[in-house]
Write a protein that holds these residues in place. Sequence first.
Motif, PDB file in Angstrom:
ATOM      1  N   ILE A   1      24.918  17.127  47.800  1.00  0.00           N
ATOM      2  CA  ILE A   1      26.348  17.269  47.723  1.00  0.00           C
ATOM      3  C   ILE A   1      26.898  17.037  46.242  1.00  0.00           C
ATOM      4  CG2 ILE A   1      26.628  17.224  50.265  1.00  0.00           C
ATOM      5  CD1 ILE A   1      28.073  14.597  49.907  1.00  0.00           C
ATOM      6  N   GLY A   2      25.952  16.432  45.549  1.00  0.00           N
ATOM      7  CA  GLY A   2      26.496  15.954  44.202  1.00  0.00           C
ATOM      8  C   GLY A   2      27.365  14.521  44.151  1.00  0.00           C
ATOM      9  N   GLY A   3      27.046  13.815  45.074  1.00  0.00           N
ATOM     10  CA  GLY A   3      27.542  12.432  45.076  1.00  0.00           C
ATOM     11  C   GLY A   3      26.578  11.441  44.505  1.00  0.00           C
ATOM     12  N   ASN A   4      27.019  10.203  44.590  1.00  0.00           N
ATOM     13  CA  ASN A   4      26.224   9.211  44.027  1.00  0.00           C
ATOM     14  C   ASN A   4      24.999   8.710  44.754  1.00  0.00           C
ATOM     15  OD1 ASN A   4      25.382   6.648  42.950  1.00  0.00           O
ATOM     16  ND2 ASN A   4      27.253   5.984  42.219  1.00  0.00           N
ATOM     17  N   SER A   5      23.901   9.309  44.619  1.00  0.00           N
ATOM     18  CA  SER A   5      22.785   9.201  45.534  1.00  0.00           C
ATOM     19  C   SER A   5      22.347   7.763  45.324  1.00  0.00           C
ATOM     20  CB  SER A   5      21.653  10.111  45.054  1.00  0.00           C
ATOM     21  OG  SER A   5      21.432   9.944  43.901  1.00  0.00           O
ATOM     22  N   LEU A   6      22.153   6.955  44.293  1.00  0.00           N
ATOM     23  CA  LEU A   6      21.578   5.827  44.206  1.00  0.00           C
ATOM     24  C   LEU A   6      22.631   4.829  44.762  1.00  0.00           C
ATOM     25  CD1 LEU A   6      19.804   3.734  42.796  1.00  0.00           C
ATOM     26  CD2 LEU A   6      21.394   3.718  40.889  1.00  0.00           C
ATOM     27  N   LEU A   7      24.109   4.952  44.824  1.00  0.00           N
ATOM     28  CA  LEU A   7      24.786   4.093  45.573  1.00  0.00           C
ATOM     29  C   LEU A   7      24.521   4.348  47.074  1.00  0.00           C
ATOM     30  CD1 LEU A   7      27.170   2.135  46.135  1.00  0.00           C
ATOM     31  CD2 LEU A   7      28.851   4.195  45.946  1.00  0.00           C
ATOM     32  N   ALA A   8      24.264   5.634  47.616  1.00  0.00           N
ATOM     33  CA  ALA A   8      23.912   5.804  49.174  1.00  0.00           C
ATOM     34  C   ALA A   8      22.722   4.987  49.205  1.00  0.00           C
ATOM     35  CB  ALA A   8      24.186   7.355  49.057  1.00  0.00           C
ATOM     36  N   ARG A   9      21.273   5.020  48.798  1.00  0.00           N
ATOM     37  CA  ARG A   9      20.411   4.548  49.013  1.00  0.00           C
ATOM     38  C   ARG A   9      20.375   3.067  49.218  1.00  0.00           C
ATOM     39  NH1 ARG A   9      15.964   2.894  45.580  1.00  0.00           N
ATOM     40  NH2 ARG A   9      16.734   3.931  43.784  1.00  0.00           N
ATOM     41  N   VAL A  10      20.938   2.303  47.874  1.00  0.00           N
ATOM     42  CA  VAL A  10      21.067   1.080  47.931  1.00  0.00           C
ATOM     43  C   VAL A  10      22.000   0.531  49.213  1.00  0.00           C
ATOM     44  CG1 VAL A  10      21.767  -1.056  46.595  1.00  0.00           C
ATOM     45  CG2 VAL A  10      20.509   1.027  45.437  1.00  0.00           C
ATOM     46  N   ALA A  11      23.064   1.228  49.402  1.00  0.00           N
ATOM     47  CA  ALA A  11      24.149   0.751  50.531  1.00  0.00           C
ATOM     48  C   ALA A  11      23.170   0.623  51.812  1.00  0.00           C
ATOM     49  CB  ALA A  11      25.330   1.500  50.565  1.00  0.00           C
ATOM     50  N   SER A  12      22.318   1.732  51.945  1.00  0.00           N
ATOM     51  CA  SER A  12      21.496   2.140  53.164  1.00  0.00           C
ATOM     52  C   SER A  12      20.488   0.789  53.304  1.00  0.00           C
ATOM     53  CB  SER A  12      20.840   3.262  53.136  1.00  0.00           C
ATOM     54  OG  SER A  12      21.767   4.363  53.256  1.00  0.00           O
ATOM     55  N   TYR A  13      20.119   0.092  52.283  1.00  0.00           N
ATOM     56  CA  TYR A  13      19.225  -1.083  52.360  1.00  0.00           C
ATOM     57  C   TYR A  13      20.030  -2.120  53.068  1.00  0.00           C
ATOM     58  CZ  TYR A  13      16.047   1.369  49.149  1.00  0.00           C
ATOM     59  OH  TYR A  13      15.050   2.331  48.634  1.00  0.00           O
ATOM     60  N   TYR A  14      21.455  -2.119  52.892  1.00  0.00           N
ATOM     61  CA  TYR A  14      22.048  -3.550  53.346  1.00  0.00           C
ATOM     62  C   TYR A  14      23.057  -3.173  54.754  1.00  0.00           C
ATOM     63  CZ  TYR A  14      20.211  -5.418  48.855  1.00  0.00           C
ATOM     64  OH  TYR A  14      19.374  -5.853  47.893  1.00  0.00           O
ATOM     65  N   HIS A  15      23.014  -1.922  54.969  1.00  0.00           N
ATOM     66  CA  HIS A  15      24.073  -1.575  55.818  1.00  0.00           C
ATOM     67  C   HIS A  15      24.004  -2.461  57.313  1.00  0.00           C
ATOM     68  CE1 HIS A  15      21.107   0.895  57.658  1.00  0.00           C
ATOM     69  NE2 HIS A  15      21.873   1.197  58.339  1.00  0.00           N
ATOM     70  N   ASP A  16      22.644  -2.715  57.648  1.00  0.00           N
ATOM     71  CA  ASP A  16      22.290  -3.404  58.817  1.00  0.00           C
ATOM     72  C   ASP A  16      21.822  -4.798  58.784  1.00  0.00           C
ATOM     73  OD1 ASP A  16      22.969  -1.573  60.646  1.00  0.00           O
ATOM     74  OD2 ASP A  16      21.214  -0.675  60.909  1.00  0.00           O
TER      75      ASP A  16
END
Length: 805
Positions: free
Chosen positions: A574-589
């Motif tokens: 969708i043209g978003g910040n894919s790096l931010l989404a990936r790194v945030a997923s590492y720490y979301h839980d």
Amino acid sequence: MLETKKHKAAQKIKENGQKAVSLLFVLLLSLSVTALMVLYIDRLPSNIHEGSIASQDIRADKNYEITDTQATETLKQDAEKKSLSVYKFDTNLAKTRKQKILESFAKAREELSSYLNKEQESTESKLTEEQESTLRQNFLLNLEQVLNDEGYNTVRKLEFSEELEKTLTALTDPIQKRPVILDKAELLLRKDNGILLKIIDENDGRLSEDPINDFSNFLSLEEAQGTYKKTALPTIQKQTNLDFISPETIKKALVVVPQMLKINVTFDATETDSRKTRARDNVQSIIYKLQKGQIIIRNGDRYEQRHITILDGIRKARLQTSIMVKFLGVFCLVLSTLLIVYLFAFKGLKTFKPTRKDLNFLGLVLILFLAILRLGSFIGSSVQDSVPFNLEITTLYYAIPIAAGVMLVRFILNPVITLVFCIVLSFFSGLFLEQNYQLTAYYFLSSLFGAYLIGGVEKRSTVLRRGLYLGLINTIIVLCLFVINTASSSSAINAQPVFVNCFFAFLAGVFASLTLLAVSPIMEAVFNYTTNIQLLELANMNHPLLREMIVRSPGTYLHSQLVGTLAETGTRAIGGNSLLARVASYYHDIGKMKKPVYFIENQKNHNPHDTLAPSMSALIVESHVKEGLEMAKEYNLPSVIADFIPQHQGTKLIGYFFQKASSHSTQEKNKIDERSYRYKGPKPQTREAGVVMLADTIEAAVRSMSDKSPQKIRVQVEKLLNAHFVDGQLDECDLTLRDLHLIVDAFVKILVSIYHQRVEYPETGQKLNLGATDNNKNAERKNSHHQPLQPPSNSNISPLFKEKR
């Protein structure tokens, strides 16, 4: 009702307060930018005189054109003195005088004859006094000359004889043909420069002008009248061809001749003044043209009259320029520019949504790089004076790293905000540098390409290499500007300035990368921004939190890695910040590390929730959000990462335990408050947070499916995404329906590749059976992966995706 009104009133007060703060921010920013452009600290020395020693270097604070009025007036006076006085020489006067003598004598004889005839009839031969008076008056009028009594009586006694007439014309004509002036002394005063003699000849209409320095041929009226005084009578007769005239007549004529002469050279005051005025006007004023930053006098040099004139001219120019009026004008222009650009971008560009922190950051960067521009212009002036060759100040402006400001914004914010900032900074830079809009074009293109280069940077070490690329592009831009200027100029092409300009433009790329490396860590710390480089550092599996997660909750760690893969792919789609989404997923839980066994991915044989009440289980599950935020604070995770911890759950219902609580009894179900089984939120505020929420739920759900065929996976993904949509979890994150379809396709592609079917391998010592039955099974598996997916029945399709199918 009353509470609703109070809430609306409080909301309105809050909105008005935000508007007031925004307006105050724009005003302060405009004032700061205007002050950088207009105000200066520059003290000119006073009480200086020619020959005194300068105690400091003095430079021009802006462009000046100072007229040296004293030197210019001296030149004008010299030009006026060199302008020749104009005299008119009427060469037709000799002929005119001759005609007047002939006409006046002929008429006088005729009038005298008529009087005498009348007297003979009256037996008297003498004229009356009245007749004599009339005869004299008419004669002098026709002669257009004044004769004294002696001269007139001489003519009257000879009764206006033709002999006397011829004698007078013969004697006066050669004198009247020479230039005769009233007083020759005035010519001698102009002997050094000479005069301009305008010779008028009315017969053929010619007018000639001759500069004259030799006045020997000129006669004063007195000299003309005494022409024949010292000349013997025979000589006079011979010179004038009067041998046939009696000496007595010539003697009597010599008495009258001095009175018959007229001046034929006169001073033309009007033409002289006009020529002198034109000569003054043709003198060009002496103007000292100073460029901003140009040295006027160096420390230790002696003041000359030229220096004093320039300093006096600067003082007068400052007195004539009202600093307050100029400040007000520039302030209005700056304020209008900021408001117009912001309003257009805010209304017209969907992704232009800067926060208050972003606006503060943009304002500080704008002020910082305009200050760098001012500093660069000052340093450029110093370099210009110190090099041993001629160097244009514009050349040095090419080296000012304005592009670093735009690169810094792109390093932290999105491309649309960067583009808007690039327009504003480039415009103000050209306005600051003497309204040089070629520099505006240079800064704009250079900054825009610099932003493009820095957009994909993931390591600080690559910034310098991108700076070299920017330097090459700067060189091309400068060459293009040179070609444009050369095409509009007829002068010969000089290659040396081109190479110098290109060299300094290339340096600007290097300076921009160095400036970015120096400033970006400060801005990141001050405004608490997280850049791609920081994200990559957080993505390192050696981070203490991730290493602890592997040990304490390996199931959560694996889940987070899979969520990161899904979120990265979906966000990229969708043209978003894919790096931010990936790194945030590492720490979301990360909060699950406090009580890992209460989460199914970390359980082995025992489930502690079996012995707990549903409400208690819900509280434990919900607490992982709060505990995750505490750990994020403890480990100094950036806020942009920490925000994903509560937002990835939003306000979702903890459905399993809510259903468990509801199934106890119908009476209890009526007493159960659903809000007690929901997460506290907030809902996802960004598209990246929305994708992580979907990836978190979908990864866990698909992993628990028994049938992981591609068709089933797609149905499950669509069903879960639709549930989030209907529950309103995606209302605040700007995900469009098109984005949701793209996310589904991306998720399905990744999940199918993760959970694809595999071939069963035989045990050791057994031979792989390639019979018809196994072949058919393998063929079915092969077809399930490579043939187009058949849509399931409509009863299994989520309402959000029915139209697509």
